[in-house]
Design a protein around this motif. Structure first.
Motif, PDB file in Angstrom:
ATOM      1  N   ALA A   7       0.836  -1.210   0.000  1.00  0.00           N
ATOM      2  CA  ALA A   7       0.000   0.000   0.000  1.00  0.00           C
ATOM      3  C   ALA A   7       0.870   1.258   0.000  1.00  0.00           C
ATOM      4  O   ALA A   7       0.550   2.240  -0.680  1.00  0.00           O
ATOM      5  CB  ALA A   7      -0.928  -0.005   1.208  1.00  0.00           C
ATOM      6  N   GLU A   8       1.965   1.237   0.757  1.00  0.00           N
ATOM      7  CA  GLU A   8       2.883   2.381   0.790  1.00  0.00           C
ATOM      8  C   GLU A   8       3.565   2.569  -0.560  1.00  0.00           C
ATOM      9  O   GLU A   8       3.689   3.684  -1.057  1.00  0.00           O
ATOM     10  CB  GLU A   8       3.938   2.213   1.874  1.00  0.00           C
ATOM     11  N   VAL A   9       4.015   1.477  -1.134  1.00  0.00           N
ATOM     12  CA  VAL A   9       4.674   1.553  -2.438  1.00  0.00           C
ATOM     13  C   VAL A   9       3.698   2.108  -3.473  1.00  0.00           C
ATOM     14  O   VAL A   9       4.043   2.992  -4.258  1.00  0.00           O
ATOM     15  CB  VAL A   9       5.226   0.175  -2.873  1.00  0.00           C
ATOM     16  N   ALA A  10       2.468   1.610  -3.464  1.00  0.00           N
ATOM     17  CA  ALA A  10       1.457   2.073  -4.422  1.00  0.00           C
ATOM     18  C   ALA A  10       1.165   3.559  -4.234  1.00  0.00           C
ATOM     19  O   ALA A  10       1.054   4.311  -5.214  1.00  0.00           O
ATOM     20  CB  ALA A  10       0.179   1.256  -4.266  1.00  0.00           C
ATOM     21  N   ARG A  11       1.070   3.993  -2.983  1.00  0.00           N
ATOM     22  CA  ARG A  11       0.783   5.396  -2.700  1.00  0.00           C
ATOM     23  C   ARG A  11       1.922   6.298  -3.196  1.00  0.00           C
ATOM     24  O   ARG A  11       1.684   7.319  -3.847  1.00  0.00           O
ATOM     25  CB  ARG A  11       0.570   5.591  -1.200  1.00  0.00           C
ATOM     26  N   HIS A  12       3.152   5.909  -2.935  1.00  0.00           N
ATOM     27  CA  HIS A  12       4.289   6.735  -3.354  1.00  0.00           C
ATOM     28  C   HIS A  12       4.484   6.688  -4.872  1.00  0.00           C
ATOM     29  O   HIS A  12       4.883   7.693  -5.473  1.00  0.00           O
ATOM     30  CB  HIS A  12       5.556   6.318  -2.623  1.00  0.00           C
ATOM     31  N   LEU A  13       4.186   5.569  -5.472  1.00  0.00           N
ATOM     32  CA  LEU A  13       4.273   5.483  -6.933  1.00  0.00           C
ATOM     33  C   LEU A  13       3.220   6.384  -7.573  1.00  0.00           C
ATOM     34  O   LEU A  13       3.501   7.077  -8.557  1.00  0.00           O
ATOM     35  CB  LEU A  13       4.095   4.033  -7.391  1.00  0.00           C
ATOM     36  N   GLU A  14       2.035   6.407  -7.002  1.00  0.00           N
ATOM     37  CA  GLU A  14       0.971   7.283  -7.506  1.00  0.00           C
ATOM     38  C   GLU A  14       1.374   8.750  -7.365  1.00  0.00           C
ATOM     39  O   GLU A  14       1.164   9.549  -8.284  1.00  0.00           O
ATOM     40  CB  GLU A  14      -0.319   7.009  -6.733  1.00  0.00           C
ATOM     41  N   GLN A  15       1.964   9.114  -6.234  1.00  0.00           N
ATOM     42  CA  GLN A  15       2.428  10.493  -6.048  1.00  0.00           C
ATOM     43  C   GLN A  15       3.517  10.843  -7.056  1.00  0.00           C
ATOM     44  O   GLN A  15       3.517  11.935  -7.631  1.00  0.00           O
ATOM     45  CB  GLN A  15       2.954  10.691  -4.628  1.00  0.00           C
ATOM     46  N   TYR A  16       4.440   9.912  -7.269  1.00  0.00           N
ATOM     47  CA  TYR A  16       5.509  10.141  -8.236  1.00  0.00           C
ATOM     48  C   TYR A  16       4.925  10.413  -9.623  1.00  0.00           C
ATOM     49  O   TYR A  16       5.329  11.358 -10.309  1.00  0.00           O
ATOM     50  CB  TYR A  16       6.442   8.934  -8.278  1.00  0.00           C
ATOM     51  N   ARG A  17       3.978   9.579 -10.029  1.00  0.00           N
ATOM     52  CA  ARG A  17       3.353   9.740 -11.350  1.00  0.00           C
ATOM     53  C   ARG A  17       2.607  11.070 -11.459  1.00  0.00           C
ATOM     54  O   ARG A  17       2.627  11.720 -12.508  1.00  0.00           O
ATOM     55  CB  ARG A  17       2.402   8.580 -11.635  1.00  0.00           C
ATOM     56  N   ALA A  18       1.933  11.482 -10.384  1.00  0.00           N
ATOM     57  CA  ALA A  18       1.205  12.752 -10.406  1.00  0.00           C
ATOM     58  C   ALA A  18       2.170  13.924 -10.574  1.00  0.00           C
ATOM     59  O   ALA A  18       1.923  14.830 -11.390  1.00  0.00           O
ATOM     60  CB  ALA A  18       0.386  12.910  -9.125  1.00  0.00           C
ATOM     61  N   TRP A  19       3.272  13.927  -9.822  1.00  0.00           N
ATOM     62  CA  TRP A  19       4.259  14.996  -9.955  1.00  0.00           C
ATOM     63  C   TRP A  19       4.933  14.943 -11.320  1.00  0.00           C
ATOM     64  O   TRP A  19       5.276  15.981 -11.890  1.00  0.00           O
ATOM     65  CB  TRP A  19       5.293  14.940  -8.839  1.00  0.00           C
ATOM     66  N   GLU A  20       5.120  13.748 -11.859  1.00  0.00           N
ATOM     67  CA  GLU A  20       5.707  13.602 -13.189  1.00  0.00           C
ATOM     68  C   GLU A  20       4.821  14.272 -14.242  1.00  0.00           C
ATOM     69  O   GLU A  20       5.314  14.994 -15.115  1.00  0.00           O
ATOM     70  CB  GLU A  20       5.886  12.118 -13.501  1.00  0.00           C
ATOM     71  N   ARG A  21       3.504  14.031 -14.150  1.00  0.00           N
ATOM     72  CA  ARG A  21       2.571  14.664 -15.094  1.00  0.00           C
ATOM     73  C   ARG A  21       2.608  16.185 -14.958  1.00  0.00           C
ATOM     74  O   ARG A  21       2.619  16.901 -15.969  1.00  0.00           O
ATOM     75  CB  ARG A  21       1.154  14.134 -14.873  1.00  0.00           C
ATOM     76  N   LEU A  22       2.628  16.685 -13.719  1.00  0.00           N
ATOM     77  CA  LEU A  22       2.692  18.131 -13.519  1.00  0.00           C
ATOM     78  C   LEU A  22       3.993  18.724 -14.050  1.00  0.00           C
ATOM     79  O   LEU A  22       4.003  19.827 -14.601  1.00  0.00           O
ATOM     80  CB  LEU A  22       2.536  18.471 -12.035  1.00  0.00           C
ATOM     81  N   LEU A  23       5.077  17.993 -13.896  1.00  0.00           N
ATOM     82  CA  LEU A  23       6.364  18.480 -14.395  1.00  0.00           C
ATOM     83  C   LEU A  23       6.375  18.558 -15.922  1.00  0.00           C
ATOM     84  O   LEU A  23       6.966  19.479 -16.498  1.00  0.00           O
ATOM     85  CB  LEU A  23       7.505  17.579 -13.911  1.00  0.00           C
ATOM     86  N   LEU A  24       5.691  17.646 -16.567  1.00  0.00           N
ATOM     87  CA  LEU A  24       5.603  17.696 -18.030  1.00  0.00           C
ATOM     88  C   LEU A  24       4.809  18.917 -18.497  1.00  0.00           C
ATOM     89  O   LEU A  24       5.084  19.471 -19.559  1.00  0.00           O
ATOM     90  CB  LEU A  24       4.980  16.414 -18.572  1.00  0.00           C
ATOM     91  N   VAL A  25       3.841  19.340 -17.693  1.00  0.00           N
ATOM     92  CA  VAL A  25       3.038  20.512 -18.030  1.00  0.00           C
ATOM     93  C   VAL A  25       3.805  21.801 -17.735  1.00  0.00           C
ATOM     94  O   VAL A  25       3.716  22.769 -18.490  1.00  0.00           O
ATOM     95  CB  VAL A  25       1.698  20.483 -17.245  1.00  0.00           C
ATOM     96  N   ALA A  26       4.546  21.813 -16.625  1.00  0.00           N
ATOM     97  CA  ALA A  26       5.248  23.027 -16.201  1.00  0.00           C
ATOM     98  C   ALA A  26       6.702  22.704 -15.855  1.00  0.00           C
ATOM     99  O   ALA A  26       7.085  22.688 -14.691  1.00  0.00           O
ATOM    100  CB  ALA A  26       4.538  23.644 -14.999  1.00  0.00           C
TER     101      ALA A  26
END
Length: 103
Positions: A7-26
């Motif tokens: 559950a921790e790994v999944a949560r941190h992977l999801e956060q990583y992916r979210a920040w990755e998408r935001l970084l691609l935008v900005a």
């Protein structure tokens, strides 16, 4: 060997992916970049990898039901077990001191 909670790994992977998408935008946003790098570092620590890309790959493999052991066979750097290419922690007197790490 202790394994990270899925559950921790999944949560941190999801956060990583979210920040990755935001970084691609900005890509010039320093706050977004910092949070993306922090999320990557956290995955590195959880998965015992030295770079975020390897940590993401290991996290994805670990979260798959069919191959949890395969993902962990290479998660040895952080724990100093077989396959580790980092020097082992010192034993005995003076263990834990950062001798020779910084000039």
């Amino acid at each position: 060997m202790l394994l990270p909670a899925k559950a921790e790994v999944a949560r941190h992977l999801e956060q990583y992916r979210a920040w990755e998408r935001l970084l691609l935008v900005a890509p010039a946003d320093h706050t977004v970049r910092g949070n993306f790098e922090n999320a990557g570092y956290t995955l590195c620590v959880l998965m015992g990898k030295r770079c975020a890309r390897e940590a993401v790959d290991a996290a994805e493999l670990y979260l798959r039901d069919e191959a949890p052991a395969a993902a962990l066979s290479s998660m040895t750097v952080a724990h100093g077990t077989r396959g580790s290419q980092l020097p082992q922690e010192p034993q005995g007197r003076g263990a834990g001191r950062a001798v020779g790490r910084h000039p």
